[in-house]
Design a protein around this motif. Structure first.
Motif, mmCIF file in Angstrom:
data_model
loop_
_atom_site.group_PDB
_atom_site.id
_atom_site.type_symbol
_atom_site.label_atom_id
_atom_site.label_comp_id
_atom_site.label_asym_id
_atom_site.label_seq_id
_atom_site.Cartn_x
_atom_site.Cartn_y
_atom_site.Cartn_z
ATOM 1 N N ALA A 52 0.827 -1.202 0.000
ATOM 2 C CA ALA A 52 0.000 0.000 0.000
ATOM 3 C C ALA A 52 0.863 1.255 0.000
ATOM 4 O O ALA A 52 0.572 2.225 -0.707
ATOM 5 C CB ALA A 52 -0.930 0.006 1.211
ATOM 6 N N PHE A 53 1.946 1.238 0.784
ATOM 7 C CA PHE A 53 2.853 2.395 0.815
ATOM 8 C C PHE A 53 3.441 2.641 -0.569
ATOM 9 O O PHE A 53 3.505 3.780 -1.032
ATOM 10 C CB PHE A 53 3.971 2.156 1.831
ATOM 11 C CG PHE A 53 4.934 3.309 1.949
ATOM 12 C CD1 PHE A 53 4.698 4.336 2.848
ATOM 13 C CD2 PHE A 53 6.086 3.366 1.169
ATOM 14 C CE1 PHE A 53 5.576 5.408 2.956
ATOM 15 C CE2 PHE A 53 6.967 4.428 1.261
ATOM 16 C CZ PHE A 53 6.707 5.453 2.163
ATOM 17 N N ASN A 54 3.855 1.588 -1.220
ATOM 18 C CA ASN A 54 4.435 1.727 -2.560
ATOM 19 C C ASN A 54 3.417 2.291 -3.545
ATOM 20 O O ASN A 54 3.769 3.062 -4.448
ATOM 21 C CB ASN A 54 4.931 0.364 -3.050
ATOM 22 C CG ASN A 54 5.539 0.434 -4.439
ATOM 23 O OD1 ASN A 54 6.583 1.030 -4.652
ATOM 24 N ND2 ASN A 54 4.875 -0.194 -5.407
ATOM 25 N N LEU A 55 2.158 1.935 -3.372
ATOM 26 C CA LEU A 55 1.107 2.455 -4.231
ATOM 27 C C LEU A 55 1.016 3.976 -4.112
ATOM 28 O O LEU A 55 0.870 4.682 -5.112
ATOM 29 C CB LEU A 55 -0.236 1.812 -3.857
ATOM 30 C CG LEU A 55 -1.494 2.394 -4.503
ATOM 31 C CD1 LEU A 55 -1.469 2.184 -6.006
ATOM 32 C CD2 LEU A 55 -2.740 1.753 -3.898
ATOM 33 N N LYS B 176 8.178 6.921 -6.046
ATOM 34 C CA LYS B 176 9.017 5.813 -5.570
ATOM 35 C C LYS B 176 10.350 6.286 -4.966
ATOM 36 O O LYS B 176 11.396 5.659 -5.166
ATOM 37 C CB LYS B 176 9.302 4.812 -6.702
ATOM 38 C CG LYS B 176 8.080 4.420 -7.503
ATOM 39 C CD LYS B 176 6.945 3.897 -6.648
ATOM 40 C CE LYS B 176 5.729 3.545 -7.482
ATOM 41 N NZ LYS B 176 4.507 3.330 -6.673
ATOM 42 N N ASP B 177 10.295 7.378 -4.198
ATOM 43 C CA ASP B 177 11.526 7.868 -3.566
ATOM 44 C C ASP B 177 11.626 7.472 -2.104
ATOM 45 O O ASP B 177 12.523 7.924 -1.387
ATOM 46 C CB ASP B 177 11.633 9.386 -3.705
ATOM 47 C CG ASP B 177 10.549 10.136 -2.937
ATOM 48 O OD1 ASP B 177 9.583 9.471 -2.478
ATOM 49 O OD2 ASP B 177 10.652 11.370 -2.800
ATOM 50 N N GLY B 178 10.690 6.636 -1.633
ATOM 51 C CA GLY B 178 10.784 6.125 -0.270
ATOM 52 C C GLY B 178 10.023 6.915 0.765
ATOM 53 O O GLY B 178 10.096 6.595 1.961
ATOM 54 N N CYS B 179 9.257 7.920 0.354
ATOM 55 C CA CYS B 179 8.448 8.670 1.310
ATOM 56 C C CYS B 179 7.212 9.215 0.600
ATOM 57 O O CYS B 179 7.186 9.360 -0.624
ATOM 58 C CB CYS B 179 9.241 9.796 1.965
ATOM 59 S SG CYS B 179 9.844 11.038 0.809
#
Length: 230
Positions: free
Chosen positions: A144-147, A152-155
């Motif tokens: 879900a976080f990746n969505l 896609k920079d990690g935050c």
């Protein structure tokens, strides 16, 4: 509107995927012989041939029979063996005719297009589905976080979450009850960050995201509802 709407960005992906499964006919009883999936790989119609069942079984948490059911439904809807973004958008538009689901479908498509080649193969599909339906809670929250980490920079930034919230509101439609105020997406983004951004640095990291979600009983219960969908 819905109680806790600031968290809907975490949960809606699961509910929507049930609708995609229904669209693919995966809730209907299907009886398939173990080797029959190989008969579906006609070179004249299939542009992409999926990996072998045993290999996919090892990469996911689905059984051979479950993979066969998934593939049969996938191929019925996508005879070429891959799904492009336009098809993805068409699927979602059928379930949200009162709104515009195209932007949310775009974000979701990008999450499944792990090869970043503009198409979702059966492997991409079942790998993501395995995480959503059979993965550990950490696996699901990471997905879900990746969505929602759009670049896609990690935050997750406020701008990214605002884009997500606007997409969700657009998808739900302008004629929902109670009616949605124009400033509602921004308000929910602020609520989201008040809960998630523990160190108040203006971004939400994966650690903050997982920690907050794990402490929210409603999110945990909602995610567990989809563990036995198929």
């Amino acid at each position: 509107m819905l109680e806790g709407l600031e968290m809907i960005a975490v949960l809606v992906v699961l509910a929507l995927f049930v609708k995609v499964l229904e669209q693919f006919g995966l809730f209907e009883p299907v009886v398939i012989e173990i080797d029959s999936i190989e008969d579906d790989f006609e070179p004249s119609t299939v542009c992409h041939r999926p990996e072998g069942l045993e290999q996919l079984q090892g990469q996911t948490k689905f059984t051979k029979k479950e993979l066969q059911v998934l593939y049969r439904g996938f191929k019925n809807e996508c005879p070429s063996g891959v799904v492009n973004e336009e098809t993805f958008k068409q699927i979602y538009s059928q379930f949200f005719p009162q709104g515009d689901s195209s932007m949310y479908a775009h974000f979701l498509f990008n999450a499944f297009d792990t090869d970043h080649n503009g198409s979702v193969s059966f492997e991409n599909f079942v790998t993501g589905l395995s995480v959503i339906l059979r993965g550990s809670m950490d696996d699901k929250l990471n997905w879900a976080f990746n969505l929602y980490d759009l670049n896609k920079d990690g935050c997750i930034t406020r701008e990214e979450m605002l884009d997500i919230m606007k997409a969700i509101y657009d998808m739900m439609g302008k004629y929902t009850y109670p009616s949605v105020k124009e400033e509602s997406p921004q308000e929910h983004v602020e609520t989201f960050f008040q809960k998630m951004d523990k160190n108040r640095d203006g971004v939400v990291t994966i650690e903050e995201f997982i920690e907050t979600c794990q402490k929210d009983e409603n999110i945990m219960k909602s995610m567990q509802l989809f563990e036995n969908v198929i």
